[in-house]
Design a protein around this motif. Structure first.
Motif, PDB file in Angstrom:
ATOM      1  N   GLY A 236       0.808  -1.213   0.000  1.00  0.00           N
ATOM      2  CA  GLY A 236       0.000   0.000   0.000  1.00  0.00           C
ATOM      3  C   GLY A 236       0.832   1.250   0.000  1.00  0.00           C
ATOM      4  N   GLU A 237       0.357   2.192  -0.767  1.00  0.00           N
ATOM      5  CA  GLU A 237       0.948   3.520  -0.721  1.00  0.00           C
ATOM      6  C   GLU A 237       0.358   4.218   0.492  1.00  0.00           C
ATOM      7  N   LYS A 238       0.892   5.366   0.786  1.00  0.00           N
ATOM      8  CA  LYS A 238       0.452   6.016   2.030  1.00  0.00           C
ATOM      9  C   LYS A 238      -0.725   6.993   1.830  1.00  0.00           C
ATOM     10  N   GLY A 239      -0.992   7.355   0.600  1.00  0.00           N
ATOM     11  CA  GLY A 239      -1.997   8.389   0.373  1.00  0.00           C
ATOM     12  C   GLY A 239      -3.418   7.854   0.422  1.00  0.00           C
ATOM     13  N   ILE A 240      -4.399   8.755   0.395  1.00  0.00           N
ATOM     14  CA  ILE A 240      -5.784   8.294   0.317  1.00  0.00           C
ATOM     15  C   ILE A 240      -6.305   8.393  -1.109  1.00  0.00           C
ATOM     16  N   ILE A 241      -5.487   8.982  -2.002  1.00  0.00           N
ATOM     17  CA  ILE A 241      -5.860   8.944  -3.426  1.00  0.00           C
ATOM     18  C   ILE A 241      -4.797   8.155  -4.160  1.00  0.00           C
ATOM     19  N   GLU A 242      -5.181   6.998  -4.690  1.00  0.00           N
ATOM     20  CA  GLU A 242      -4.242   6.108  -5.363  1.00  0.00           C
ATOM     21  C   GLU A 242      -4.834   5.628  -6.675  1.00  0.00           C
ATOM     22  N   PRO A 243      -3.993   5.530  -7.751  1.00  0.00           N
ATOM     23  CA  PRO A 243      -4.511   4.898  -8.951  1.00  0.00           C
ATOM     24  C   PRO A 243      -4.722   3.402  -8.721  1.00  0.00           C
ATOM     25  N   GLY A 263     -16.643   5.229 -22.787  1.00  0.00           N
ATOM     26  CA  GLY A 263     -17.562   4.195 -22.294  1.00  0.00           C
ATOM     27  C   GLY A 263     -16.886   2.931 -21.778  1.00  0.00           C
ATOM     28  N   ILE A 264     -15.562   2.926 -21.610  1.00  0.00           N
ATOM     29  CA  ILE A 264     -14.879   1.728 -21.119  1.00  0.00           C
ATOM     30  C   ILE A 264     -15.292   1.446 -19.668  1.00  0.00           C
ATOM     31  N   ASP A 265     -15.406   0.154 -19.311  1.00  0.00           N
ATOM     32  CA  ASP A 265     -15.914  -0.210 -17.986  1.00  0.00           C
ATOM     33  C   ASP A 265     -14.832  -0.280 -16.909  1.00  0.00           C
ATOM     34  N   PHE A 266     -13.667  -0.830 -17.257  1.00  0.00           N
ATOM     35  CA  PHE A 266     -12.604  -0.994 -16.259  1.00  0.00           C
ATOM     36  C   PHE A 266     -11.425  -0.112 -16.637  1.00  0.00           C
ATOM     37  N   PHE A 267     -10.877   0.599 -15.679  1.00  0.00           N
ATOM     38  CA  PHE A 267      -9.746   1.485 -15.952  1.00  0.00           C
ATOM     39  C   PHE A 267      -9.093   1.811 -14.619  1.00  0.00           C
ATOM     40  N   ALA A 268      -7.780   1.927 -14.617  1.00  0.00           N
ATOM     41  CA  ALA A 268      -7.115   2.442 -13.426  1.00  0.00           C
ATOM     42  C   ALA A 268      -7.133   3.962 -13.496  1.00  0.00           C
ATOM     43  N   VAL A 269      -7.704   4.563 -12.473  1.00  0.00           N
ATOM     44  CA  VAL A 269      -7.689   6.031 -12.339  1.00  0.00           C
ATOM     45  C   VAL A 269      -7.384   6.351 -10.880  1.00  0.00           C
ATOM     46  N   PRO A 270      -6.942   7.569 -10.589  1.00  0.00           N
ATOM     47  CA  PRO A 270      -6.746   7.919  -9.175  1.00  0.00           C
ATOM     48  C   PRO A 270      -8.092   7.875  -8.457  1.00  0.00           C
ATOM     49  N   VAL A 271      -8.106   7.117  -7.368  1.00  0.00           N
ATOM     50  CA  VAL A 271      -9.348   6.857  -6.662  1.00  0.00           C
ATOM     51  C   VAL A 271      -9.187   7.302  -5.215  1.00  0.00           C
ATOM     52  N   GLU A 272     -10.195   7.997  -4.711  1.00  0.00           N
ATOM     53  CA  GLU A 272     -10.156   8.369  -3.292  1.00  0.00           C
ATOM     54  C   GLU A 272     -10.673   7.187  -2.481  1.00  0.00           C
ATOM     55  N   LEU A 273      -9.873   6.765  -1.501  1.00  0.00           N
ATOM     56  CA  LEU A 273     -10.235   5.583  -0.714  1.00  0.00           C
ATOM     57  C   LEU A 273     -10.664   5.984   0.693  1.00  0.00           C
ATOM     58  N   VAL A 279     -14.340   5.942  -2.426  1.00  0.00           N
ATOM     59  CA  VAL A 279     -15.224   7.075  -2.122  1.00  0.00           C
ATOM     60  C   VAL A 279     -15.548   7.795  -3.430  1.00  0.00           C
ATOM     61  N   LYS A 280     -14.533   7.931  -4.273  1.00  0.00           N
ATOM     62  CA  LYS A 280     -14.759   8.647  -5.532  1.00  0.00           C
ATOM     63  C   LYS A 280     -13.638   8.342  -6.524  1.00  0.00           C
ATOM     64  N   ALA A 281     -14.038   8.102  -7.768  1.00  0.00           N
ATOM     65  CA  ALA A 281     -13.037   8.015  -8.843  1.00  0.00           C
ATOM     66  C   ALA A 281     -12.831   9.429  -9.371  1.00  0.00           C
ATOM     67  N   THR A 282     -11.586   9.836  -9.533  1.00  0.00           N
ATOM     68  CA  THR A 282     -11.348  11.194 -10.010  1.00  0.00           C
ATOM     69  C   THR A 282     -11.082  11.174 -11.513  1.00  0.00           C
ATOM     70  N   ASN A 283     -11.295  12.297 -12.146  1.00  0.00           N
ATOM     71  CA  ASN A 283     -11.144  12.405 -13.603  1.00  0.00           C
ATOM     72  C   ASN A 283      -9.966  13.320 -13.937  1.00  0.00           C
ATOM     73  N   PRO A 284      -8.790  12.752 -14.181  1.00  0.00           N
ATOM     74  CA  PRO A 284      -7.631  13.604 -14.442  1.00  0.00           C
ATOM     75  C   PRO A 284      -7.537  14.036 -15.901  1.00  0.00           C
ATOM     76  N   PHE A 285      -8.437  13.524 -16.768  1.00  0.00           N
ATOM     77  CA  PHE A 285      -8.196  13.627 -18.204  1.00  0.00           C
ATOM     78  C   PHE A 285      -8.330  15.023 -18.818  1.00  0.00           C
ATOM     79  N   PRO A 286      -9.199  15.910 -18.279  1.00  0.00           N
ATOM     80  CA  PRO A 286      -9.257  17.243 -18.899  1.00  0.00           C
ATOM     81  C   PRO A 286      -7.905  17.958 -18.886  1.00  0.00           C
ATOM     82  N   ALA A 287      -7.029  17.614 -17.919  1.00  0.00           N
ATOM     83  CA  ALA A 287      -5.778  18.377 -17.765  1.00  0.00           C
ATOM     84  C   ALA A 287      -4.578  17.751 -18.473  1.00  0.00           C
ATOM     85  N   ILE A 288      -4.746  16.615 -19.143  1.00  0.00           N
ATOM     86  CA  ILE A 288      -3.554  15.924 -19.663  1.00  0.00           C
ATOM     87  C   ILE A 288      -3.076  16.521 -20.989  1.00  0.00           C
TER      88      ILE A 288
END
Ligand SMILES: NC(=O)c1ccc[n+]([C@@H]2O[C@H](COP(=O)([O-])OP(=O)(O)OC[C@H]3O[C@@H](n4cnc5c(N)ncnc54)[C@H](O)[C@@H]3O)[C@@H](O)[C@H]2O)c1
Ligand SMILES: O=C(O)C[C@H](O)C(=O)O
Length: 322
Positions: A236-243, A263-273, A279-288
């Motif tokens: 485990g990483e130490k953060g509460i947001i992990e991909p 529309g893809i169903d499975f994807f690794a994204v930074p997730v708040e745990l 708790v929430k999947a975050t959407n980093p894509f607008p900024a890439i």
């Protein structure tokens, strides 16, 4: 306090991971399961003076049921690793059935546990797990994770080498997508702190993060793939947001992310745990960057095939009887 289980605990990842979990102060009970050698591994680790009470089980005498009943968290590194010349997809033939069998046990004996899947090909084994849990009416997407943390660990290490940072832990790069070759997408433009990667080094760095696993497979020369770095990553990483690789339609915020990815169903994204899972999947894509958008398009195409293969297997192969 947490009751944790490692399935595949006698293996190359299973043993060092069990060692790290035995010394984790959050774990009160650690149960080890494998088709071989778990009594020995558990006996050895039981001499360590730490909080976790440890037991080892084999399949005989309802070993899987005894291992899983009452578990809060189940980590699965069971299955064969690659040899030189193999892709992770080449492991599907054997590991798909192993994961299906073990997750069937989870569905029956600890349906509310958090499930962390390390067994490759993660891009397909996690969809298999989701389908098995769905078939038993116990699927909760906020509790099922494909472990992609090794890609994040590698991204920190390799980026630090390029930018001359001595302590690679100070560099955090979100890595999204799947866990094999070009499905692994490091978002270097979102690195924290911001990193200036020289233009002539960018392709090489991205390639090394995507194909880092091959380096270890080649160096081990037929005796397996990454085990020690994987065990480090899985503790485990130490953060509460992990991909992490999740079923997007089933987690808060995931529908929006899935839509952004076509529309893809499975994807690794930074997730708040949180204590109850995602708790929430975050959407980093607008900024890439535009460069990363191209990597993403390739990843989505490859990953869609891997996901479909896992879903198809789970739906059509004969159900596992336990
Ligand atoms: N997700 C990742 O980032 C990542 C990283 C490294 C390795 N892996 C994958 O992890 C898996 C394990 O790698 P390893 O190097 O530890 O392999 P390994 O062969 O050393 O260990 C695997 C263990 O699984 C056990 N096993 C096999 N069938 C089983 C079953 N039905 N029930 C319980 N245990 C069973 C074996 O007996 C063995 O002890 C491989 O598929 C590998 O590709 C994933
Ligand atoms: O490369 C492998 O087959 C093992 C693992 O997925 C890794 O990334 O090291």
């Amino acid at each position: 306090m947490v009751k944790a289980v490692v399935l595949g605990a006698a293996g190359g990842i299973g043993q060092p991971l069990s060692l790290l979990l035995k010394t984790c102060s959050l774990i009160s009970e650690l149960r080890l399961y494998d088709v071989v050698n778990t009594p020995g591994v558990a006996s050895d680790l039981s001499h360590i003076s730490s909080l976790a009470k440890i037991t080892g089980y084999l399949p005989a005498n309802d070993g899987l049921e005894k291992t899983l009943t009452g578990a809060d968290i189940v980590v699965i590194p069971a299955g064969i690793p690659r040899k030189p010349g193999m892709t992770r997809d080449d492991l599907f033939k054997i590991n798909a059935g192993i994961v299906r069998e073990l997750v069937t046990g989870i569905a029956k004996f600890c349906p509310k546990a958090f499930v962390l899947i390390i067994s490759n090909p993660v891009n397909s084994t996690v969809p298999i797990a989701a389908e098995v849990l769905k078939a038993h009416n116990v699927f909760d997407a906020t509790r099922l994770f494909g472990v992609t943390t090794l890609d994040v660990v590698r991204a920190s290490t390799f980026t630090a080498e390029i930018v001359g940072e001595k302590d690679s832990r100070k560099i955090v790069v979100p890595v999204v997508g799947g866990h094999s070759g070009e499905t692994i997408v490091p978002l270097l433009s979102l690195a924290q702190p911001a990193c200036k990667i020289p233009a002539d080094k960018l392709d090489g760095l991205v390639h090394r993060i995507q194909f880092g696993g091959d380096e270890v497979v080649a160096a081990k020369d037929g005796s397996g793939s990454a085990t020690l770095s994987m065990a480090f990553a899985a503790q485990g990483e130490k953060g509460i947001i992990e991909p992490t690789f999740v079923y997007l339609p089933g987690v808060p915020g995931g529908e929006e992310v899935s839509k952004a990815l076509g529309g893809i169903d499975f994807f690794a994204v930074p997730v708040e745990l949180g204590p109850n899972g995602v708790v929430k999947a975050t959407n980093p894509f607008p900024a890439i960057s535009d460069y990363e958008k191209k990597l993403l398009a390739v990843a989505i195409k490859d990953l869609s095939g891997n996901i479909a293969k896992g879903v198809e297997f789970a739906k059509t192969a004969k159900p596992t009887k336990l």
